[in-house]
Design an enzyme around this catalytic site. Structure first.
Site, PDB file in Angstrom:
ATOM      1  N   GLY A 362       0.826  -1.197   0.000  1.00  0.00           N
ATOM      2  CA  GLY A 362       0.000   0.000   0.000  1.00  0.00           C
ATOM      3  C   GLY A 362       0.861   1.247   0.000  1.00  0.00           C
ATOM      4  O   GLY A 362       2.076   1.195   0.230  1.00  0.00           O
ATOM      5  N   GLN A 367       3.329   9.690   1.995  1.00  0.00           N
ATOM      6  CA  GLN A 367       4.563   9.051   1.555  1.00  0.00           C
ATOM      7  C   GLN A 367       5.025   9.543   0.186  1.00  0.00           C
ATOM      8  O   GLN A 367       6.155   9.262  -0.219  1.00  0.00           O
ATOM      9  CB  GLN A 367       4.387   7.530   1.529  1.00  0.00           C
ATOM     10  CG  GLN A 367       4.242   6.914   2.909  1.00  0.00           C
ATOM     11  CD  GLN A 367       4.083   5.415   2.814  1.00  0.00           C
ATOM     12  OE1 GLN A 367       3.002   4.912   2.508  1.00  0.00           O
ATOM     13  NE2 GLN A 367       5.166   4.687   3.074  1.00  0.00           N
ATOM     14  N   CYS A 408       7.934  -1.070   5.687  1.00  0.00           N
ATOM     15  CA  CYS A 408       7.406   0.250   5.346  1.00  0.00           C
ATOM     16  C   CYS A 408       8.307   0.862   4.291  1.00  0.00           C
ATOM     17  O   CYS A 408       9.538   0.880   4.445  1.00  0.00           O
ATOM     18  CB  CYS A 408       7.343   1.148   6.579  1.00  0.00           C
ATOM     19  SG  CYS A 408       6.663   2.791   6.226  1.00  0.00           S
ATOM     20  N   LEU A 409       7.713   1.365   3.221  1.00  0.00           N
ATOM     21  CA  LEU A 409       8.488   1.959   2.137  1.00  0.00           C
ATOM     22  C   LEU A 409       9.292   3.164   2.603  1.00  0.00           C
ATOM     23  O   LEU A 409      10.264   3.544   1.946  1.00  0.00           O
ATOM     24  CB  LEU A 409       7.551   2.370   0.995  1.00  0.00           C
ATOM     25  CG  LEU A 409       6.690   1.262   0.388  1.00  0.00           C
ATOM     26  CD1 LEU A 409       5.796   1.841  -0.711  1.00  0.00           C
ATOM     27  CD2 LEU A 409       7.531   0.131  -0.153  1.00  0.00           C
ATOM     28  N   HIS A 450      -2.092  -0.430   8.252  1.00  0.00           N
ATOM     29  CA  HIS A 450      -0.781   0.207   8.080  1.00  0.00           C
ATOM     30  C   HIS A 450      -0.939   1.559   7.377  1.00  0.00           C
ATOM     31  O   HIS A 450      -0.331   2.563   7.795  1.00  0.00           O
ATOM     32  CB  HIS A 450       0.119  -0.724   7.264  1.00  0.00           C
ATOM     33  CG  HIS A 450       1.518  -0.222   7.077  1.00  0.00           C
ATOM     34  ND1 HIS A 450       2.615  -0.807   7.657  1.00  0.00           N
ATOM     35  CD2 HIS A 450       2.013   0.824   6.339  1.00  0.00           C
ATOM     36  CE1 HIS A 450       3.709  -0.162   7.301  1.00  0.00           C
ATOM     37  NE2 HIS A 450       3.370   0.841   6.494  1.00  0.00           N
ATOM     38  N   GLU A 451      -1.772   1.604   6.310  1.00  0.00           N
ATOM     39  CA  GLU A 451      -1.941   2.853   5.567  1.00  0.00           C
ATOM     40  C   GLU A 451      -2.796   3.861   6.334  1.00  0.00           C
ATOM     41  O   GLU A 451      -2.536   5.068   6.282  1.00  0.00           O
ATOM     42  CB  GLU A 451      -2.554   2.572   4.194  1.00  0.00           C
ATOM     43  CG  GLU A 451      -1.746   1.604   3.326  1.00  0.00           C
ATOM     44  CD  GLU A 451      -0.274   1.966   3.259  1.00  0.00           C
ATOM     45  OE1 GLU A 451       0.059   3.170   3.179  1.00  0.00           O
ATOM     46  OE2 GLU A 451       0.555   1.039   3.297  1.00  0.00           O
ATOM     47  N   HIS A 454      -0.594   5.681   8.611  1.00  0.00           N
ATOM     48  CA  HIS A 454       0.185   6.729   7.943  1.00  0.00           C
ATOM     49  C   HIS A 454      -0.610   8.037   7.859  1.00  0.00           C
ATOM     50  O   HIS A 454      -0.037   9.132   7.999  1.00  0.00           O
ATOM     51  CB  HIS A 454       0.559   6.288   6.521  1.00  0.00           C
ATOM     52  CG  HIS A 454       1.865   5.571   6.434  1.00  0.00           C
ATOM     53  ND1 HIS A 454       3.054   6.115   6.874  1.00  0.00           N
ATOM     54  CD2 HIS A 454       2.179   4.334   5.943  1.00  0.00           C
ATOM     55  CE1 HIS A 454       4.046   5.261   6.663  1.00  0.00           C
ATOM     56  NE2 HIS A 454       3.541   4.171   6.099  1.00  0.00           N
TER      57      HIS A 454
END
Length: 486
Positions: A362, A367, A408-409, A450-451, A454
């Protein structure tokens, strides 16, 4: 001996070309075909597809005369060889057009085929093949590469259409460096078989990182084909050179009979090559060289976080990742929300070209340096539609938790063991302002949470158990695999 009706289309093409004071070469350039093909059309030796006839009518400003002549002409599109006796073999490829573009890190391929069903049964699917080889002629080296870094459907981002209709697809073969899929003349909404005598255009696209695809592209003639063309596009700064060979069941590799023609389009170098009536089972292979500043073997290997930075992902320490994203006022901000979602999907495409996401993945707007409440989640299932979340909040979460490693990116060099609810209900909003409640379970629940975190300035480090630290990506053993649930 040509019939009068059969010659009418050829005569109309020649008449209007003369009226417009165009040479055969000039008309060929406007149509993006080989000049010899125009000679075949005017000589009645080639009829072309319905799409080509419409293009001719437009280019020649014929007011419908060329198109009507093509419609009046008896069909001459049956194969020149023996009559096929199965629906698949009864397909005739009127136009086979491959366009390969290299953007500096990734190859993007678009395949377009104009098909004519010359058989007696409807055609309901089309077989597409995808093969890569980073080190041609070095099988042991290639096998070692693809064992450790197999090509996946997740990173291919395969899409297919028949005209404007999306095509679903099913996997026939899934190997480390080779895929075969059936493109179905159907989708969740409707079916559109190709009936006897009908024509249609299908296109499919996919992308492969340079790390997995060597500097070659091959076309194999598996169905009777009238026209086959290939275009290769590279950054001109790489000083590309292109050459080609052909082979068949009875002949070894020989140079292409005609060279690829090079043109410049701004900062791009485009090479095009076309052949008419290629024999069945012939293979045409184009290869290229690109200028690089340093030898491949001496190039430093970038870290995962460096790759994400190069893909435009905001990294840990940026204040935006610790801030709450601004919700959209929908539907009044629908256009802005749509733009943000588009940019998220573009970011996902860049990232997926660099890494295999066996668990799905995602991306949240912060991000990519956009402080708005939007995120896109890609499920792990091949072909599944992305999940778009606008203004998402947690409406309900199960008391039962599990612990799984997440990445995580925005700090992709490590993985962390994170407790998450096994089930969650998310409240979110459609572009038209309609409120939604959607339940997600297991791995999808983890991806979505997770998203959502963010968008509220929370990173997974904040969710980890006390006294627990992330591990390096080298220590992690679950890359490319989905989470497991009992």
């Amino acid at each position: 001996m040509e019939s009068t009706r059969g010659a009418s289309f050829a005569a109309e093409v020649k008449r209007f070309r003369t009226i417009r004071s165009l040479s055969k070469a000039a008309l060929a350039r406007r149509l993006s075909v080989d000049p010899s093909y125009v000679s075949h059309l005017e000589g009645g030796r080639e009829r072309g597809s319905s799409q080509l006839a419409r293009r001719l009518d437009t280019v020649l400003d014929a007011g419908g005369a060329v198109w009507r002549a093509w419609q009046d002409e008896p069909s001459a599109t049956s194969p020149r060889s023996e009559k096929p006796d199965s629906p698949a073999a009864a397909l005739l490829v009127l136009e086979d057009d491959a366009a390969l573009t290299f953007d500096g890190t990734t190859y993007h391929l678009r395949m377009r085929r104009w098909l004519h069903n010359t058989g007696t049964e409807p055609v309901t699917r089309y077989l597409a093949r995808i093969a890569v080889d980073r080190h041609p002629g070095e099988p042991e080296r290639s096998n070692e590469l693809y064992r450790s870094r197999p090509l996946t459907f997740d990173e291919l981002q395969l899409t297919a259409h028949c005209g404007d209709e999306p095509m679903t697809w099913t996997v026939k073969h899934d190997r480390d460096a080779f895929k075969e899929v059936w493109l179905e003349f159907a989708n969740a909404r409707t079916r559109f078989p190709l009936y006897p005598g009908q024509e249609t255009e299908i296109t499919y696209t996919y992308s492969v990182s340079e790390a997995l695809w060597g500097r070659w592209f091959q076309r194999a003639v598996r169905l009777p084909t009238r026209e086959l063309s290939v275009s290769l596009t590279f950054p001109a700064a790489l000083q590309p050179t292109v050459w080609g060979t052909e082979s068949s069941l009875t002949a070894t590799f020989a140079p292409l009979r005609t060279p690829a023609e090079r043109t410049e389009q701004g900062e791009l170098a485009v090479f095009t090559w076309t052949t008419l009536d290629p024999p069945l089972h012939t293979r045409f292979r184009l290869e290229w060289n690109l200028r690089t500043d340093t030898p491949e073997e001496s190039e430093p290997v970038p870290t995962p976080s460096t790759l994400m930075t190069q893909a435009g992902i905001v990294q840990e320490g940026d204040p935006l990742l610790a801030s709450t994203a601004q919700p959209f006022d929908l539907p009044s901000e629908a256009e802005e929300a749509h733009t943000v979602v588009r940019k998220l999907k573009e970011g996902i495409a860049r990232v997926r070209a660099l890494h295999t996401f066996g668990k799905g993945m995602g991306l949240a707007a912060p991000q990519i340096n956009i402080g708005r409440a939007a995120a896109v989640v890609v499920p792990p299932d091949a072909g599944a539609e992305p999940i778009i979340l606008l203004n998402p909040t947690i409406a309900e979460a199960s008391a039962e938790l599990d612990r799984q490693y997440e990445g995580c990116l925005s700090y992709f060099d490590v993985r962390g063991l994170v407790p998450r609810p096994l089930s969650v209900v998310i409240a979110h909003t459609d572009l038209d302002g309609t409120p939604r409640l959607t339940r997600f379970d297991h791995g999808l629940a983890r991806l979505v949470l997770h998203e959502v975190d963010h968008l509220h300035g929370v990173l997974y480090r904040d969710r980890m158990d006390p006294d627990t630290e992330p591990i390096t990506v080298d220590e992690y053993r679950g890359t490319g695999e989905n989470w497991t649930y009992s």
